[in-house]
Design an enzyme around this catalytic site. Structure first.
Site, mmCIF file in Angstrom:
data_model
loop_
_atom_site.group_PDB
_atom_site.id
_atom_site.type_symbol
_atom_site.label_atom_id
_atom_site.label_comp_id
_atom_site.label_asym_id
_atom_site.label_seq_id
_atom_site.Cartn_x
_atom_site.Cartn_y
_atom_site.Cartn_z
ATOM 1 N N SER A 488 -25.949 78.500 13.177
ATOM 2 C CA SER A 488 -25.796 79.898 12.756
ATOM 3 C C SER A 488 -26.993 80.755 13.144
ATOM 4 O O SER A 488 -26.838 81.957 13.349
ATOM 5 C CB SER A 488 -25.518 79.991 11.252
ATOM 6 O OG SER A 488 -26.510 79.363 10.504
ATOM 7 N N GLU A 717 -14.422 73.036 11.062
ATOM 8 C CA GLU A 717 -13.690 72.033 10.288
ATOM 9 C C GLU A 717 -12.394 71.562 10.941
ATOM 10 O O GLU A 717 -12.044 70.394 10.864
ATOM 11 C CB GLU A 717 -13.421 72.590 8.878
ATOM 12 C CG GLU A 717 -14.721 72.617 8.076
ATOM 13 C CD GLU A 717 -14.618 73.416 6.796
ATOM 14 O OE1 GLU A 717 -14.478 74.648 6.882
ATOM 15 O OE2 GLU A 717 -14.645 72.808 5.716
#
Lengths: 760, 760
Positions: A488, A717
């Site tokens: 990030s 995910e």
């Protein structure tokens, strides 16, 4: 929301700048949780239960306390008595009372490895001797490990006060079933009646661990003034603050939590194990205390994901239209309620437009470590069941497995099984990308097979804060409060650079502690690039507006006449004949135009787009040993828009690797006493680089998320969802026998080969 | 700017809550610069010049580098070649080239203790052995210590490229006089002609050190990815970042600086000595490096304040009206230009409404450590001269010394000698408070005397950033980027609490690192309570507006109908019948009303009000030894409004203590070789608690600063300005002889007594 950028050509977003934390990590320079050191710091150690289920009769810590060098001993008596208030722990939730009791057992120990006491001492040796001197008297109780055994009416009861929720009428007797979840629509009976073929199968998966490289670690330092500090390896330092405050009866403002670099989390670092214990020890003795788990402790006492049993019944017409699906899903939660059964039920059939659906899920406690979130929690096991069943349907109906899925795939505007209406999704395009890929038609050799499977994940938004500060020399810093577990810092810097019009080299992204930046939900749910990214872009836009205002002030013109292009303010009034001012020029004179240039934004982001993945796995099985070797793997994914494609590809590759491990080898193995037999990487076999081929990735960017300024969706995910079934479907194609229990370890596959050939 | 609070009754501002950092500091738990520890950290040591002035012919570091355990050696060759760009260092300025050369000597060493090389090694012993193995060949040069000797035409020249600025025409030959400053107004010749009495005196003060308890200390860690970190004891971590970046040729974004707790600064920690050296060492070896000064090094190589010579000529009429003043002020700058001569000249006569003024100041380099800012830099020496001279005028004119000052005191609306027009000032009230105090009329015993003196300081505003974050449980955190050297965490929390309507217990104030919060100028100039306080109050007001907006959203009413009182939103529409919502209630539901509640404000504050102090000192002199004992001390000060009166009183008491030390005992003593003879607290005598009576303080709050939301002015520097003269004037009243050279140490006073009594 500003989606003009979706049409404007992008200069930074979509590029592949060098990752900002790479060199520090590969050279060992990065500071992880266990690297924090403070003057006078003590070593903490935790005494753990040797029993799977027992009542704590008495804990005698006198001898430990008397040992020279021991500065503090704590037991559950040092923790607040907490009730059923729930608390965010990423994608799974738990009550505070259970989180606290899991950190330090109160009346009973519920699994081997359950913490019963902790010490802080001046050396590791003294701390360990102190543990030996703590005497715990137990009254042993019968235990239960298996999820279905725990559901049996006569099973040993873990919690006398646990009554199944979601039942009508409410049950009058306690049980190990913590919750029943029901999802449905249409008329399954009618749907099955319309089917030409109905399969009814039972699928079993083992508990597997997130397997992060870095064990849990923290340092806590209680301040004499009531301002306490924690440094820890966590996916959410605000969540750590919240849980520690509640568990120890403090206020949020009393604790400042600083996140360390994190050596992997995958959902497993969204709750607390050590932090409240370290702080309780520090509060007792007034010195900083470091607690670090061994790998044994990580396996025994930190959350793996659920073992599961899923009974599936799916019906389809001859041409491949699914008419009805019924699932009964039993997820093991470990010692306290809170498996990801809810998400599992919601995700199970989310890829498909099925009219008649009935899903029932059970959240079941048993005498093993409390599960924690693990990458798309609850979804991989559900996909294993559904995608295995679809594969078998395709086989039996003589259909191409991708065509079967295309015939039932969800499309924009359709209502998901779990409720909402899909907006920008590209599941069909993702399926078509795999179907069109040369891999799908490549020849296979002997003992080789090819499996296909799909996966879905919701992705979430939520609360995030971010700030952008402009330096006097024309650089900028982006501050967020989400620990960087998947890149990030890179994506935040890129989105800020794009918005400010700076080259990526001039933007640094940092992660601030809980006292230095506004609140953010934890790093989980694939939310950060979406939600925190939105806060970053909005903060950068505020900075741009401020820069335009300052240029207007300099030129004495209305701000509307100042345009921001490529990091430069330009006056649109041709009469002015003003030379454009760069960000660096405006920054250098900021003191004269109002002071430092900064902006902070806090928001609650809505509209994270769900993601879909379609995976293709080729493997070869050694008929002598049953060992599977993955030969080729291609994963396509609907990613909205990839901010930094290399990280997105890395997420996909990492998810596949973990899914392959789950499919082929990983499993928690318990002996009769309820003791984990393989709490280490030698006996708990995770895939390593040499076990896997290069995983090819295909990023589908045809459906950018309109709620995000650059179209991003969560991507981290989805990729762990399809591999379990993709691998199992490939194995089935090789050996001709469908195996429905994971892992597909060599002995199990060999047994199936032998049984099929009549050898067994 | 919102000054409604000036009339609203205040609940927190003006109270005396317990200081938030007290217990940690008195129990030794607080972490100072030298407490930071990192894995693999090395010990740094600096090799220093034994000569006061010498050319560096050669530095041979080979033997040091060859020593096992030595990981890095640096010399000036590792620092960027920098020119004359100036850089903020609090209230004194310097060029970057000089800051760099002061950290590490380039062609010449200019004072004993000047750094010539530095090493980083795995142990202190190895580091010290490595220093011994570094061979430096020097070509010795004649040196000069005294300020007037350095001004002589034939004085040894420190810098061949130093030409006096402020001269017309510009000089053609280099000199040790770096700058000439001229301030004037009216016609001094005419003024002196009007005078009935003209005094012409010469005043001398010694160099004194800030004497902070904590020596300079830092840890630097160069990141493999180009993101470097520094932890340090500093008054301004943004200034450290800026200086290190320039000196090492880095960008601001490349360095993240975290301020430690600070054990005193008083202006002396506004520049860098160790930080660039530690970072240069770390950049070379890739490991963290800690550098800590010994007390010797602090005295020899960190900035004291200037020694000075001031020639004063002041004329007054018989009734006490000052008709003219002429000052010639010579301030020693140490090895590089940059004494506080400018501020000294501006402050010298700022208390008085004098029509005819001529002030000439000289900034003079000599072979001693470069001076640094020290509390009201430049003003105490000037006040020593002016207030001594006024005292003598009063004596000779037979006037009460306070009446003399009242007759000439500046008042609101008058134009200051240094330029601007005074707004809210209360010098007259401050003089009257002392005049009315019982102390002023208390009887004196034998060998006792009473001195009065005044002092002025500008105070500054400048750039500040602050953020306010609301916790979900109803507390709030205030974040600023000013190291707390004088209680700013308390005052920031109080101003935020007042604005939010929270009890002070629910607000924490923290200091964030350079990567986590917007830019702030350093902690100096008595600017923080004013400027950063303004940012805090504006951020809190933004939070209040946000809370009102959220309440309006909840009640579905216009925001204009929501009033904020005492931490609670109330709906002013009686038809609504809404129960008021507390901050805690609004915070608990913040996720549903837009996300986290936070606001950040950056500004450049203007309008810091100047401050005035009037001090009264009683002392007794032992005629046998000449030793002065301060018996009673009362200090009145125009403080605008005291945010936390105890801290304001503490600032006054601390300033008085330092001023008394400067007056009575402290002095840098050099031997003939230019070596400091007393670089330690045994021989450099600072006052300790037992040397001083309880100092009584009077806070004058009749002129709150209208530019600040609560009326605050800076208060930390004014109190060191009057004591030098107050003490000297008292000594004069005892012994009947006016001493014009500080310190008034026992030998000097005894000599004066003896001379007066004909003994000498």
């Amino acid at each position: 929301m500003n989606d003009t950028s979706l049409v404007r050509p992008l200069k930074v977003v979509g590029q592949r700048p060098i990752r900002p934390d790479g060199a520090d990590k590969v050279t060992g320079r990065a500071n992880f949780g266990a690297d924090q050191a403070l003057p006078g710091m003590l070593t903490g150690r935790i005494k753990r239960s040797p029993h799977a289920h027992a009542r704590i009769v008495d804990i005698d810590t006198a001898a430990a306390r008397a040992l020279p060098g021991v500065k503090a001993v704590v037991t559950a008596a040092d923790f607040a008595q907490l009730g059923s208030e729930s608390i965010e722990q990423g994608e799974s939730a738990g009550t505070l009372g259970h989180v606290s009791a899991n950190c330090m057992a109160r009346e009973k120990v519920l699994y081997v490895g359950h913490a019963v006491a902790a010490v802080a001492a001046t050396s590791p040796e003294i701390a360990e001797e102190a543990l030996r001197r703590i005497e715990v008297r137990y009254e042993l109780l019968p235990h239960v490990i298996d999820v279905e055994a725990a559901m049996a009416p006569d099973a040993p009861l873990l919690h006398e006060d646990l009554f199944t929720t979601g039942m009508t009428p409410s049950p009058t007797a306690p049980s190990n079933v913590a919750a029943k979840t029901v999802i449905g629509r249409g008329d399954p009976a009618k749907g099955f009646a319309e089917a030409d073929l109905v399969l009814e199968r039972r699928y079993v998966t083992a508990a597997v661990h997130q397997g992060y490289i870095e064990p849990h670690a923290c340092v806590a330092s209680a301040g004499a003034d009531g301002q306490h500090q924690i440094w820890c390896s966590s996916q959410g330092h605000f969540a750590v603050r919240a849980m520690c405050a509640k568990i120890l009866g403090l206020r949020l403002q009393d604790i400042r939590v600083t996140p360390a670099e994190i050596g992997g989390g995958f959902g497993g670092k969204t709750t607390v194990y050590l932090e409240p214990v370290a702080l309780a020890l520090s509060l007792k003795c007034g010195r900083p205390v470091r607690l670090v788990m061994s790998r044994d402790e990580v396996f025994q006492a930190s959350g793996p994901t659920s073992a599961s049993v899923i009974e599936a019944r799916i019906g389809a017409t001859r041409d491949g239209r699914i008419t009805a699906a019924e699932l009964t899903m039993k997820y093991q939660a470990g010692a306290y309620p809170g498996s990801a059964i809810g998400a599992g039920c919601m995700a199970a059939l989310a890829c498909y437009a099925i009219e008649n659906v009935s899903i029932v899920g059970y959240d079941v406690v048993s005498n093993r470590a409390k599960v924690a979130a693990y990458r798309a929690p609850g979804a991989p096991m559900a996909a294993f069941a559904v995608e295995s069943c679809l594969d078998e349907l395709a086989q039996q109906l003589g259909l191409d497995p991708i065509d079967l899925r295309l015939a039932n795939a969800v499309k924009p505007g359709m209502k998901a099984v779990y409720g909402p209406t899909f907006r920008e999704i590209a599941f069909v395009e993702t399926l078509e990308a795999i179907k069109a890929h040369p891999h799908y038609r490549a020849p296979l050799g002997p003992h080789q097979g090819r499996g296909v499977a799909c996966g879905f994940w919701f992705n979430i938004g939520g609360e995030s804060s971010a700030a952008v500060h402009v330096d006097a020399d024309g650089g900028a810093t982006v501050v967020s409060s989400n620990p960087d577990i998947g890149g990030s810092r890179a994506s935040m810097a890129m989105m800020a650079a794009e918005t400010l019009g700076l080259p990526i080299e001039r933007v640094r992204a940092t992660v601030a502690d809980t006292a230095s930046i506004g609140y953010s939900d934890l790093t989980g749910g694939s939310r950060v690039t979406f939600a925190t990214g939105m806060a970053v872009v909005q903060a950068a836009q505020k900075v741009v507006d401020d820069l335009r205002r300052r240029a207007a002030l300099t030129w004495d013109c209305p701000i509307e006449q100042v345009e921001w292009r490529d990091g430069t303010a330009a006056c649109t009034d041709p009469a002015k004949e003003e030379r454009p001012l760069t960000l660096a020029e405006l920054a250098a004179r900021s003191a004269r135009t109002g002071g430092p240039i900064s902006a902070e934004v806090s928001l609650n982001a809505q509209g994270a787009g769900p993601g879909f993945g379609v995976h293709l796995c080729d493997l070869e099985i050694d008929p002598e040993t049953g060992r599977s070797t993955v030969l080729r793997y291609t994963a396509a994914q609907d990613v909205g828009r990839a901010i930094h494609p290399s990280y997105v590809e890395g997420q996909i590759q990492g998810g596949v690797a973990q899914g392959v491990g789950w499919a082929l080898n990983e499993a928690y193995l318990y002996d009769a006493s309820g003791t984990l037999e393989n709490p280490g990487f030698l006996d708990y076999r995770m895939p390593v680089a040499s076990d896997l081929p290069m995983i090819e990735t295909i990023l589908i960017e045809t459906a950018p998320n309109k709620r995000h300024p650059f179209g991003a969706k969560g991507v981290g995910e989805v990729p762990i969802v399809p591999p379990l079934a993709a691998v199992a479907n490939a194995v089935t194609r090789v050996i001709g026998v469908r195996l429905t229990e994971l892992p597909l370890s060599p002995p199990r596959v060999l047994e199936a080969i032998d049984a099929a050939s009549g050898k067994a």
